[in-house]
Every structure is written in C-alpha cells, then in structure tokens.
Design an enzyme around this catalytic site. Structure first.
Site, PDB file in Angstrom:
ATOM      1  N   LEU A 112       5.804   7.654  -2.768  1.00 43.88           N
ATOM      2  CA  LEU A 112       5.892   8.241  -1.427  1.00 43.88           C
ATOM      3  C   LEU A 112       4.634   9.052  -1.169  1.00 43.88           C
ATOM      4  CD1 LEU A 112       9.568   9.513  -1.063  1.00 43.88           C
ATOM      5  CD2 LEU A 112       8.391   7.817   0.359  1.00 43.88           C
ATOM      6  N   ASN A 128      -2.396  -8.465  -2.645  1.00 40.79           N
ATOM      7  CA  ASN A 128      -2.810  -8.007  -1.304  1.00 40.79           C
ATOM      8  C   ASN A 128      -4.165  -7.309  -1.344  1.00 40.79           C
ATOM      9  OD1 ASN A 128      -0.637  -8.561   0.823  1.00 40.79           O
ATOM     10  ND2 ASN A 128       0.539  -7.873  -0.958  1.00 40.79           N
ATOM     11  N   HIS A 171       5.261  -4.388   3.667  1.00 36.85           N
ATOM     12  CA  HIS A 171       6.567  -4.340   3.000  1.00 36.85           C
ATOM     13  C   HIS A 171       7.221  -5.717   3.087  1.00 36.85           C
ATOM     14  CE1 HIS A 171      10.190  -2.419   1.481  1.00 36.85           C
ATOM     15  NE2 HIS A 171      10.859  -3.150   2.352  1.00 36.85           N
ATOM     16  N   GLY A 227      -1.756  -6.690  -7.315  1.00 38.64           N
ATOM     17  CA  GLY A 227      -2.930  -6.614  -6.455  1.00 38.64           C
ATOM     18  C   GLY A 227      -3.267  -7.871  -5.673  1.00 38.64           C
TER      19      GLY A 227
HETATM   20  C1  GRF Z   1       4.006  -6.812  -1.946  1.00 37.31           C
HETATM   21  O1  GRF Z   1       5.106  -7.690  -1.853  1.00 37.31           O
HETATM   22  C2  GRF Z   1       4.095  -5.748  -0.905  1.00 37.31           C
HETATM   23  O2  GRF Z   1       4.755  -6.145   0.250  1.00 37.31           O
HETATM   24  C3  GRF Z   1       4.891  -4.664  -1.583  1.00 37.31           C
HETATM   25  O3  GRF Z   1       4.498  -4.715  -2.920  1.00 37.31           O
HETATM   26  C4  GRF Z   1       4.049  -6.017  -3.244  1.00 37.31           C
HETATM   27  C5  GRF Z   1       2.690  -5.877  -3.855  1.00 37.31           C
HETATM   28  O4  GRF Z   1       2.214  -7.078  -4.395  1.00 37.31           O
HETATM   29  N1  GRF Z   1       4.691  -3.397  -0.937  1.00 37.31           N
HETATM   30  P1  GRF Z   1       0.705  -7.170  -4.863  1.00 37.31           P
HETATM   31  O5  GRF Z   1       0.462  -6.046  -5.866  1.00 37.31           O
HETATM   32  O6  GRF Z   1      -0.175  -7.035  -3.649  1.00 37.31           O
HETATM   33  O7  GRF Z   1       0.558  -8.513  -5.512  1.00 37.31           O
END
Ligand code: GRF
Length: 203
Positions: free
Chosen positions: A93, A14, A110, A12
């Site tokens: 998905l 992000n 991504h 988490g």
């Molecule tokens: C990130 O690297 C994102 O690009 C990918 O999954 C990862 C999630 O990381 N889709 P976090 O859970 O936000 O730390």
C-alpha cells in the site's frame, strides 16, 4: 521528456513492457528512468539491469514505518525529476508521503475489472467466484486498496476449459499491451481528471 519510475515486486512482465515501449519510442516520448523494488531477490531487478535502467531496491523491514521508506523513495524520485509513477505488481500500500506529491500522476494496473476483486490474487478470486468475465484495470492511485479512479479497462472472458495458467497468460498479454498505451497518453498529457471521471483526449 517525461521521466517515469516503475514500482514492482515480482516477475516484471509489465515493467518489461514499459521499458520496451520506451526504448522503441512508443511511450509518448517518456523514458523509464528508475525501477523501485521492495524485494532484493525479485526477478524484475535482473530485467532492469539488462535494460540498463537504474534501480532503487530496499528492504521494508529495515525501516521504522512505511512512511520512512517512502520518504527515501520520494527524495530519490525528486532528485531524478520523476514526473509519473507506474505501479506494476508492487505489492504494498502507498501512503500520502507518495500519493500527495504524485496525485493524478501515479497509475496502477490490476488484473480484474475493478471494483470487483481488489487486493491480492484477483485472478484466483475471479476463478473461485465463478464469474464468466473478468479483465484488467488501469487506475489512478489514491492510497486505498485498488480504489482510485478508473482510467482504462478491458474485459476478458473466462472459458470453461480455462486453467489458472491459461487465464493468467491471457491477462498478462492484455496487460502488457494496455499499460504502455495508457502510460503513453499520460506522458502526452492527454488526460483530464474530474473526481472519479477520467477522460482521454482522442481516445
Ligand atoms: C500483474 O498481473 C498486475 O496486474 C498485478 O501484478 C501482476 C504483476 O505481474 N498488479 P508482473 O510482475 O508485471 O509480471
């Protein structure tokens, strides 16, 4: 105010960046209303609780199909007036049950320069391939595996001395800066989409 739902399955970072940006008024005036999570033990849930953000947590195995749990999610989003979805490490998905109503309003981040290295473990794929440059991509979600129109990308060089950990740290730092910026321009409705061409006014 644009209401956002974030979908996540893991750490988490992000999610946290988006929640922090919203709390600081740096998300184009948007608010993070809801975390949707498919893993009841995921650390991201604690982050949502600490930030005072509601959660919708489910166990996919308890449903007959992907469409069945997505219908429940869709009802929850509608009830809350969610306008924009940000996938942030959501490891599933998405079907047309969610893609259709949120067409052009669902983003994903991504950790590669798509279309290179789609799917799982993009960072490991890039290291194994031996590329000298990878990066990050924010794209619209279209129901394929990381196939939607590209909104923003940043390249990240891979150095000879890089380990998985050091590269991952640079990628996460770049992601947590770029994703709130991109979500903000969506919230400000500065984005236009024509087929695969996405343009952002004033950027
Ligand atoms: C990130 O690297 C994102 O690009 C990918 O999954 C990862 C999630 O990381 N889709 P976090 O859970 O936000 O730390």
């Amino acid at each position: 105010m644009v209401k956002i739902a974030v979908f996540a399955s893991g750490q988490g970072s992000n999610f946290q960046a988006l929640a922090d940006a919203a709390a600081a008024g740096r998300l184009g005036g948007a608010s993070v209303e809801l975390l949707v999570c498919d893993k009841p033990e995921a650390p991201v849930i604690k982050r949502a609780e600490a930030a005072g953000i509601d959660t919708f947590v489910f166990r996919p195995k308890e449903y007959a199909s992907r469409e069945a749990y997505e219908a429940e999610i869709a009802a929850e989003l509608e009830k809350r007036g969610i306008e924009l979805i940000a996938l942030a490490g959501y490891m599933r998905l998405i079907t047309s049950v969610l893609v259709k109503p949120y067409e052009g309003r669902m983003l994903n981040i991504h950790p590669s320069l798509l279309p290179a290295f789609p799917g799982k473990d993009a960072i490991g794929q890039a290291l194994d391939y031996g590329v000298k440059c990878t990066g990050i991509t924010v794209h619209l979600v279209d129901g394929g595996m990381d196939t939607g129109a590209v909104v923003a990308q940043l390249p990240i060089a891979i150095e000879a001395e890089d380990t998985r950990e050091s590269l991952e740290a640079r990628i996460h730092a770049a992601e947590t800066k770029l994703y709130p910026e991109v979500v903000a321009v969506f919230a400000e409705k500065r984005v236009s989409v024509e087929g695969r061409k996405v343009s952002i006014a004033g950027r």
